[in-house]
Design an enzyme around this catalytic site. Structure first.
Site, PDB file in Angstrom:
ATOM      1  N   THR A  74      41.349  41.064  34.111  1.00 26.10           N
ATOM      2  CA  THR A  74      40.286  41.588  33.243  1.00 26.10           C
ATOM      3  C   THR A  74      40.775  41.686  31.802  1.00 26.10           C
ATOM      4  OG1 THR A  74      39.328  42.838  35.075  1.00 26.10           O
ATOM      5  CG2 THR A  74      38.774  43.584  32.848  1.00 26.10           C
ATOM      6  N   GLN A 180      40.925  32.879  40.385  1.00 24.26           N
ATOM      7  CA  GLN A 180      40.833  32.531  41.817  1.00 24.26           C
ATOM      8  C   GLN A 180      41.561  31.225  42.154  1.00 24.26           C
ATOM      9  OE1 GLN A 180      39.574  34.304  44.349  1.00 24.26           O
ATOM     10  NE2 GLN A 180      38.788  35.977  43.098  1.00 24.26           N
ATOM     11  N   SER A 200      45.705  36.409  37.404  1.00 23.33           N
ATOM     12  CA  SER A 200      45.934  37.781  37.866  1.00 23.33           C
ATOM     13  C   SER A 200      46.766  37.730  39.137  1.00 23.33           C
ATOM     14  CB  SER A 200      44.584  38.456  38.143  1.00 23.33           C
ATOM     15  OG  SER A 200      44.798  39.724  38.726  1.00 23.33           O
ATOM     16  N   CYS A 324      34.047  43.178  43.466  1.00 23.03           N
ATOM     17  CA  CYS A 324      34.731  43.542  42.228  1.00 23.03           C
ATOM     18  C   CYS A 324      33.966  44.546  41.382  1.00 23.03           C
ATOM     19  CB  CYS A 324      35.009  42.295  41.410  1.00 23.03           C
ATOM     20  SG  CYS A 324      36.140  41.215  42.264  1.00 23.03           S
TER      21      CYS A 324
HETATM   22  N1  PLP Z   1      38.120  36.971  37.163  1.00 22.02           N
HETATM   23  C1  PLP Z   1      37.848  36.663  38.447  1.00 22.02           C
HETATM   24  C2  PLP Z   1      37.252  35.331  38.757  1.00 22.02           C
HETATM   25  C3  PLP Z   1      38.127  37.567  39.474  1.00 22.02           C
HETATM   26  O1  PLP Z   1      37.854  37.255  40.742  1.00 22.02           O
HETATM   27  C4  PLP Z   1      38.697  38.820  39.132  1.00 22.02           C
HETATM   28  C5  PLP Z   1      38.972  39.837  40.160  1.00 22.02           C
HETATM   29  O2  PLP Z   1      38.202  40.226  40.930  1.00 22.02           O
HETATM   30  C6  PLP Z   1      38.985  39.089  37.782  1.00 22.02           C
HETATM   31  C7  PLP Z   1      38.679  38.144  36.827  1.00 22.02           C
HETATM   32  C8  PLP Z   1      39.614  40.377  37.359  1.00 22.02           C
HETATM   33  O3  PLP Z   1      40.990  40.406  37.670  1.00 22.02           O
HETATM   34  P1  PLP Z   1      41.733  41.823  37.820  1.00 22.02           P
HETATM   35  O4  PLP Z   1      41.340  42.378  39.152  1.00 22.02           O
HETATM   36  O5  PLP Z   1      43.176  41.496  37.745  1.00 22.02           O
HETATM   37  O6  PLP Z   1      41.282  42.675  36.698  1.00 22.02           O
END
Ligand code: PLP
Length: 389
Positions: A74, A180, A200, A324
Site C-alpha cells: 500500500t 500479486q 509486498s 483486503c
Molecule cells: N495491491 C494488491 C494487488 C494487493 O493484492 C494488495 C494486498 O492485498 C496490496 C496492493 C496492498 O499490499 P499490502 O497488504 O502490503 O499493503
C-alpha cells in the site's frame, strides 16, 4: 482425529516460509541495529540491508539504488502515485483502471481532491485493459499511468509491457502494482518497461509489513514520508532490516521455484475450476490470461458471506471477492467493473491457491463444496426449519 484445514486465501496473504523465518530470525538476533549508525553494530545492519537490496535488484534486473523498501505494498503504491504527481505540474493528468487495488484507487482519489485530473479506464467483461483504449486516454498533460500486473480478486493479467511501451512513447511514466505477481509472473523490469513497480513481501511467503518500490533511474519522485534521508531520500524512517532480509529471501525462493510452481498450481487451479463449473448455476469471473492460482466463482442463489462462513466451518479458508477492504464484505468494485449484475457478485467466492496447496486439498474442497452449497441454497422454511443461515 483433528482434520487439517485447507487454506485457499493466498491472495490475501501467504504463510511465512520456513526459510524466510530462519533468515529473519538470524538477522533479528545478530544485526537488529540501526543501519544508519556508524559503529560496528550499525555497519553490520547496513551490510544486511545492502545485501538484501543487491539481491532484490538483481532479481528484478535493476540497480541497487532503484530499490526503496517500504512498510507495505500500500505504501509503495501511494509513493509511486503521489510521489510522481507531486513532482508534476498542478492539475496534471493520471490514468488508471477500474479494477486496481484500493491502495491505488485511494491514492488516486486523494490526488483528485488535490486538483489532479484522473481517468479511470473500464475493463469490460474479461477484466483486461484494452491497449488502444489506454493509448486514447493519454493526453499531453498525462504524467503517469498505473495499471496493475495481475488482479487480486479475479487474477486477470494485464499486458503490462505493451501498455508501458505505449506510455513511454508518449512521455508518460508507467507504474504497475505487481503485488500479486512474484510467485507466478516474470518481474524483469527491463522487459516489462515499467518506470515504477510495487511489491509486498507477504504475498510471496515473506513477512507482513514490508514492501518495496522499484523506481527507474531518473524518474522524478517526491517522498511522501518526511524525515531522515533513508532509502536514497525516497522513504524516511529506520528500515525494518529483518523484514527486508525476509523479503529478499522470499523473492529469491519465489523466482527460483516459479516455473515449477506455476505449472503445478495451474494444474490444480484447472482441476478446481473444472469441478466448480460442473456444479449447477455457477459462473467463473474474469477471462483471458490469468494468474495460475485464482478462481473467482459466482454461485447463484447464495450470499457470499454465508457461503464463506459455511466453508470456514467445514475447514476451508476462502474469501468473498477480496478480503483486503478491512474485512468488510462490500460489493466488489472489481466484479462491478466486469459488468456483472448484483445477483452474480452477491455469491462470489475467491479461491486462491498457493505454493503449499496440494492435490488432496483440491479434491477435498470438491468433495465438500457441493453439499455446503446445496445446504446454502435450500429455501428457508417458515417454521424454524433448518434452512439457510
Ligand atoms: N495491491 C494488491 C494487488 C494487493 O493484492 C494488495 C494486498 O492485498 C496490496 C496492493 C496492498 O499490499 P499490502 O497488504 O502490503 O499493503
Amino acid at each position: 482425529m483433528k482434520r487439517e484445514r485447507i487454506y485457499l486465501d493466498n491472495a490475501a496473504t501467504t504463510p511465512l516460509r520456513t526459510e524466510v523465518g530462519e533468515a529473519m530470525r538470524a538477522v533479528a538476533e545478530d544485526s537488529n541495529f540501526n543501519p544508519s549508525s556508524l559503529h560496528a553494530e550499525g555497519r553490520r545492519a547496513a551490510a544486511v540491508l545492502d545485501d538484501a537490496r543487491e539481491r532484490v535488484a538483481s532479481l528484478l534486473r535493476a540497480t541497487r539504488n532503484e530499490i526503496a523498501f517500504t512498510s507495505s505494498g500500500t505504501e509503495a503504491d501511494n509513493l509511486a502515485l503521489i510521489g510522481t504527481a507531486r513532482r508534476a505540474q498542478p492539475g496534471a493528468h493520471l490514468v488508471t483502471t477500474a479494477i486496481e487495488h484500493h491502495a491505488v484507487l485511494g491514492a488516486m482519489d486523494r490526488l483528485r481532491d488535490e486538483g489532479f485530473e484522473i481517468t479511470v479506464l473500464p475493463v469490460g467483461a474479461s477484466g483486461r485493459v484494452d491497449v488502444d483504449q489506454f493509448a486514447a486516454a493519454l493526453r499531453p498533460s498525462t504524467v503517469m499511468a498505473s495499471v496493475m500486473y495481475a488482479n487480486n480478486e479475479i487474477g486477470t493479467v494485464q499486458p503490462i509491457a505493451e501498455l508501458a511501451r505505449v506510455a513511454r512513447a508518449r512521455g508518460v511514466l508507467f507504474h504497475s502494482d505487481a503485488v500479486q505477481a512474484p510467485s507466478w509472473l516474470a518481474l524483469e523490469t527491463d522487459e516489462l518497461h515499467v518506470d515504477l513497480l510495487s511489491l509486498s513481501a507477504h504475498k510471496f511467503g515473506g513477512p507482513k509489513g514490508v514492501g518495496m518500490l522499484y523506481t527507474r533511474r531518473g524518474t522524478p519522485l517526491a517522498p511522501i514520508i518526511h524525515g531522515g534521508g533513508q532509502e536514497f531520500g525516497r522513504r524516511a524512517g529506520t528500515p525494518n532490516v529483518a523484514g527486508i532480509a525476509g523479503l529478499a529471501r522470499a523473492l529469491e525462493l519465489a523466482v527460483l521455484e516459479r516455473p515449477e510452481q506455476t505449472a503445478r498450481v495451474a494444474g490444480l487451479r484447472d482441476r478446481l475450476e473444472r469441478g466448480i463449473v460442473a456444479i449447477d448455476d455457477v459462473q467463473i469471473n474474469g477471462a483471458g490470461p490469468r494468474l495460475p492460482n485464482i478462481v473467482n466463482a459466482s454461485f447463484d442463489g447464495v450470499e457470499s458471506a454465508a457461503l464463506l462462513i459455511a466453508l470456514d466451518l467445514a475447514g476451508i479458508a476462502v474469501s468473498a471477492g477480496s478480503a483486503c477492504a478491512s474485512g468488510s464484505l462490500q460489493p466488489s468494485h472489481v466484479l462491478a467493473a466486469l459488468g456483472s449484475d448484483g445477483r452474480r457478485h452477491g455469491g462470489a467466492i475467491r479461491f486462491s491457491l498457493g505454493t503449499t496447496t496440494s492435490e488432496s486439498d483440491i479434491d477435498r474442497v470438491l468433495a465438500i463444496l457441493p453439499a455446503v452449497l446445496a445446504e446454502q441454497r435450500r429455501p428457508v422454511t417458515p417454521h424454524g426449519g433448518m434452512g439457510r443461515v
